[in-house]
Design a protein around this motif. Structure first.
Motif, mmCIF file in Angstrom:
data_model
loop_
_atom_site.group_PDB
_atom_site.id
_atom_site.type_symbol
_atom_site.label_atom_id
_atom_site.label_comp_id
_atom_site.label_asym_id
_atom_site.label_seq_id
_atom_site.Cartn_x
_atom_site.Cartn_y
_atom_site.Cartn_z
ATOM 1 N N MET A 6 0.842 -1.184 0.000
ATOM 2 C CA MET A 6 0.000 0.000 0.000
ATOM 3 C C MET A 6 0.887 1.247 0.000
ATOM 4 O O MET A 6 1.579 1.506 0.980
ATOM 5 C CB MET A 6 -0.909 -0.015 1.236
ATOM 6 C CG MET A 6 -1.820 1.189 1.349
ATOM 7 S SD MET A 6 -2.846 1.605 -0.083
ATOM 8 C CE MET A 6 -3.750 0.124 -0.367
ATOM 9 N N PRO A 7 0.854 2.007 -1.093
ATOM 10 C CA PRO A 7 1.707 3.186 -1.173
ATOM 11 C C PRO A 7 1.112 4.423 -0.501
ATOM 12 O O PRO A 7 1.786 5.433 -0.384
ATOM 13 C CB PRO A 7 1.839 3.410 -2.684
ATOM 14 C CG PRO A 7 0.560 2.888 -3.238
ATOM 15 C CD PRO A 7 0.198 1.716 -2.354
ATOM 16 N N TYR A 8 -0.145 4.332 -0.062
ATOM 17 C CA TYR A 8 -0.827 5.506 0.477
ATOM 18 C C TYR A 8 -0.884 5.447 1.997
ATOM 19 O O TYR A 8 -1.135 4.399 2.579
ATOM 20 C CB TYR A 8 -2.242 5.601 -0.091
ATOM 21 C CG TYR A 8 -2.273 5.474 -1.595
ATOM 22 C CD1 TYR A 8 -1.634 6.414 -2.404
ATOM 23 C CD2 TYR A 8 -2.908 4.410 -2.207
ATOM 24 C CE1 TYR A 8 -1.646 6.287 -3.782
ATOM 25 C CE2 TYR A 8 -2.931 4.281 -3.593
ATOM 26 C CZ TYR A 8 -2.294 5.218 -4.373
ATOM 27 O OH TYR A 8 -2.303 5.095 -5.738
ATOM 28 N N LEU A 13 -7.692 8.784 1.113
ATOM 29 C CA LEU A 13 -8.862 8.267 0.412
ATOM 30 C C LEU A 13 -8.507 7.161 -0.568
ATOM 31 O O LEU A 13 -9.277 6.226 -0.796
ATOM 32 C CB LEU A 13 -9.577 9.406 -0.325
ATOM 33 C CG LEU A 13 -10.740 9.013 -1.229
ATOM 34 C CD1 LEU A 13 -11.895 8.430 -0.412
ATOM 35 C CD2 LEU A 13 -11.209 10.196 -2.037
ATOM 36 N N ARG A 14 -7.315 7.232 -1.145
ATOM 37 C CA ARG A 14 -6.920 6.234 -2.136
ATOM 38 C C ARG A 14 -6.797 4.828 -1.556
ATOM 39 O O ARG A 14 -6.867 3.848 -2.273
ATOM 40 C CB ARG A 14 -5.633 6.667 -2.829
ATOM 41 C CG ARG A 14 -5.877 7.898 -3.719
ATOM 42 C CD ARG A 14 -4.611 8.461 -4.243
ATOM 43 N NE ARG A 14 -3.817 8.995 -3.130
ATOM 44 C CZ ARG A 14 -2.671 9.625 -3.264
ATOM 45 N NH1 ARG A 14 -2.147 9.794 -4.468
ATOM 46 N NH2 ARG A 14 -2.014 10.086 -2.221
ATOM 47 N N VAL A 75 -21.334 9.430 -4.434
ATOM 48 C CA VAL A 75 -20.142 10.221 -4.113
ATOM 49 C C VAL A 75 -18.949 9.881 -4.994
ATOM 50 O O VAL A 75 -18.232 10.763 -5.460
ATOM 51 C CB VAL A 75 -19.767 10.049 -2.613
ATOM 52 C CG1 VAL A 75 -18.480 10.793 -2.281
ATOM 53 C CG2 VAL A 75 -20.906 10.513 -1.729
ATOM 54 N N ILE A 76 -18.738 8.604 -5.238
ATOM 55 C CA ILE A 76 -17.546 8.154 -5.964
ATOM 56 C C ILE A 76 -17.927 7.697 -7.362
ATOM 57 O O ILE A 76 -18.842 6.902 -7.525
ATOM 58 C CB ILE A 76 -16.862 6.984 -5.226
ATOM 59 C CG1 ILE A 76 -16.456 7.413 -3.821
ATOM 60 C CG2 ILE A 76 -15.653 6.484 -6.009
ATOM 61 C CD1 ILE A 76 -15.951 6.277 -2.957
ATOM 62 N N LEU A 83 -8.739 7.290 -12.044
ATOM 63 C CA LEU A 83 -7.809 8.411 -12.267
ATOM 64 C C LEU A 83 -6.994 8.711 -11.015
ATOM 65 O O LEU A 83 -5.793 8.966 -11.089
ATOM 66 C CB LEU A 83 -8.575 9.657 -12.703
ATOM 67 C CG LEU A 83 -9.204 9.625 -14.087
ATOM 68 C CD1 LEU A 83 -10.061 10.875 -14.308
ATOM 69 C CD2 LEU A 83 -8.146 9.499 -15.168
ATOM 70 N N ALA A 84 -7.649 8.671 -9.861
ATOM 71 C CA ALA A 84 -6.944 8.947 -8.605
ATOM 72 C C ALA A 84 -5.873 7.895 -8.341
ATOM 73 O O ALA A 84 -4.774 8.220 -7.875
ATOM 74 C CB ALA A 84 -7.943 8.988 -7.451
#
Length: 96
Positions: A6-8, A13-14, A75-76, A83-84
């Motif tokens: 997990m890079p976030y 949110l990502r 919402v999403i 894109l995110a």
């Protein structure tokens, strides 16, 4: 299935978008499969699935141990999530 990382950071949110992306297939995915793909713990995956439903209105069906996205909710947008996750939204400015 390969082990992901997990890079976030926590709270990003990502992370939730990564979990939803891992679930988003016709066959769906189990928490264990999503954990393997994202590198997140099973508890974190479960919490993010619940958060997506409660906070963003994502409709998720659970059949046995398999989760499937029924509707991305109000919402999403699926295309925006993609894109995110590819970094194409980085640098976008907020309009006032």
């Amino acid at each position: 299935m390969t082990k992901g990382t997990m890079p976030y950071p926590k709270g990003d949110l990502r992370r939730m978008l990564s979990v939803l992306s891992a679930i988003d297939s016709p066959a769906g995915a189990t928490v264990a499969q999503v954990s393997t793909v994202t590198g997140l713990s099973r508890q974190t995956v479960t919490d993010l699935i619940q958060g997506a439903a409660q906070q963003a209105g994502v409709r998720i069906r659970k059949s046995g141990s398999v989760y499937q996205i029924v509707d991305w909710g109000p919402v999403i947008r699926k295309s925006g999530a993609a894109l995110a996750l590819t970094g194409e939204l980085e640098g976008s400015e907020v309009e006032e």
